[in-house]
Design an enzyme around this catalytic site. Sequence first.
Site, PDB file in Angstrom:
ATOM      1  N   GLY A  10       0.862  -1.178   0.000  1.00 33.65           N
ATOM      2  CA  GLY A  10       0.000   0.000   0.000  1.00 33.65           C
ATOM      3  C   GLY A  10       0.894   1.221   0.000  1.00 33.65           C
ATOM      4  N   MET A  13      -0.822   7.548   1.632  1.00 35.12           N
ATOM      5  CA  MET A  13      -0.189   8.530   2.518  1.00 35.12           C
ATOM      6  C   MET A  13       0.618   7.854   3.628  1.00 35.12           C
ATOM      7  SD  MET A  13      -0.967  11.226   0.983  1.00 35.12           S
ATOM      8  CE  MET A  13      -0.402  12.507   2.097  1.00 35.12           C
ATOM      9  N   GLY A  15       1.821   4.705   3.523  1.00 35.25           N
ATOM     10  CA  GLY A  15       2.904   3.962   2.875  1.00 35.25           C
ATOM     11  C   GLY A  15       4.085   4.841   2.517  1.00 35.25           C
ATOM     12  N   ILE A 119      -2.126  -2.227   9.337  1.00 27.70           N
ATOM     13  CA  ILE A 119      -2.657  -0.921   9.736  1.00 27.70           C
ATOM     14  C   ILE A 119      -4.071  -0.709   9.184  1.00 27.70           C
ATOM     15  CG2 ILE A 119      -2.228   1.586   9.692  1.00 27.70           C
ATOM     16  CD1 ILE A 119       0.692   1.106   9.436  1.00 27.70           C
ATOM     17  N   ASN A 121      -7.894  -0.611   8.345  1.00 25.20           N
ATOM     18  CA  ASN A 121      -9.102  -0.636   9.182  1.00 25.20           C
ATOM     19  C   ASN A 121     -10.251  -1.399   8.519  1.00 25.20           C
ATOM     20  OD1 ASN A 121      -8.541   0.786  11.642  1.00 25.20           O
ATOM     21  ND2 ASN A 121      -8.349   2.669  10.453  1.00 25.20           N
ATOM     22  N   ARG A 152      -1.683   9.106  21.192  1.00 21.79           N
ATOM     23  CA  ARG A 152      -2.670  10.192  21.250  1.00 21.79           C
ATOM     24  C   ARG A 152      -3.026  10.514  22.699  1.00 21.79           C
ATOM     25  NH1 ARG A 152      -6.137   7.720  16.153  1.00 21.79           N
ATOM     26  NH2 ARG A 152      -5.081   8.962  14.537  1.00 21.79           N
ATOM     27  N   HIS A 176      -9.416  -1.226  18.333  1.00 21.36           N
ATOM     28  CA  HIS A 176      -9.063   0.081  17.777  1.00 21.36           C
ATOM     29  C   HIS A 176     -10.338   0.693  17.211  1.00 21.36           C
ATOM     30  CE1 HIS A 176      -6.608   3.191  16.093  1.00 21.36           C
ATOM     31  NE2 HIS A 176      -6.823   2.851  14.843  1.00 21.36           N
TER      32      HIS A 176
END
EC number: 1.1.1.37
Length: 321
Positions: A10, A13, A15, A119, A121, A152, A176
């Site tokens: 992938g 952005m 990647g 990563i 979703n 975060r 997540h």
Amino acid sequence: MARHKIALIGSGMIGGTLAHLVGLKELGDVVLFDIAEGIPQGKGLDIAESAPVEGFDAKFLGTNDYAAIEGADVCIVTAGVPRKPGMSRDDLLGINLKVMEQVGAGIKKYAPNAFVICITNPLDAMVWALQKFSGLPKSHVVGMAGVLDSARFRYFLAEEFKVSVEDVTGFVLGGHGDSMVPLIRYSTVAGIPIPDLVKMGWTTQEKIDQIVQRTRDGGAEIVGLLKSGSAFYAPASSAIAMAEAYLKDKKRVLPCAAHVSGQYGVKDLYVGVPTVIGAGGVERIIEIDLNKTEQKMFENSVASVEGLCKACGDIAPSLKN
């Protein structure tokens, strides 16, 4: 000694940001894969041309052929469709499940010995499906969620307490998604638990509750601001921390979506738990005591993940085996 080979599946952005970070941290050579022709090649060349300025030596190969990832030490999977405003991570399930099937087949054929970080979703369901599609050991297929969610949480706490982010530890369990469980009493500033800081008058419980909710909504907040995509800098940094722990056998304690088989009362599911990551992949799951409130929140989070995995099985019956 040959450099490590890192395959980025992938080239959007996240990647592209991953590829740049691999170069800057001198973690190895990079293969950027994408089904879109020109994108991985262009990003790879652009980053390679920054190497003389930044002072790193690495090869950057852009490709549309899975054969190029052959022998990769680490695969980081970001392929799939990102969230748009108003979408939940769960809305992406059907589209991205098909992508995971293709990615799993590619990894199985060309990089069966890799440490795989997912990563895409909805994260917990996608990493569960990816492990089944690829057939790789469960210790070597993990999801990047907890490092990001905890980052975060730590950032918001550091802002509230006006201290360095380096001195803040944050603990986030569970899926997540909107049901993630930031654990206040296991989160600290320089070793001082957050509940003690509330008693000391540094903040109020109301403000901490707001920070917990903002952490849960962290991804959606950025999606709403960007309007045309989702977060990519912090997710990329989080995945790199995991890859580095594996490649350098750092034995780092990192929360991630790991395969749980009995711990926390959960069986055969990927969910966010604290782990030790080293050369053996996920070498250990740390099982901490939860009070009744935390346990209930965690069980709600697990139930949400179970529902998503069941939905995956309904779409792709082969996953039920």
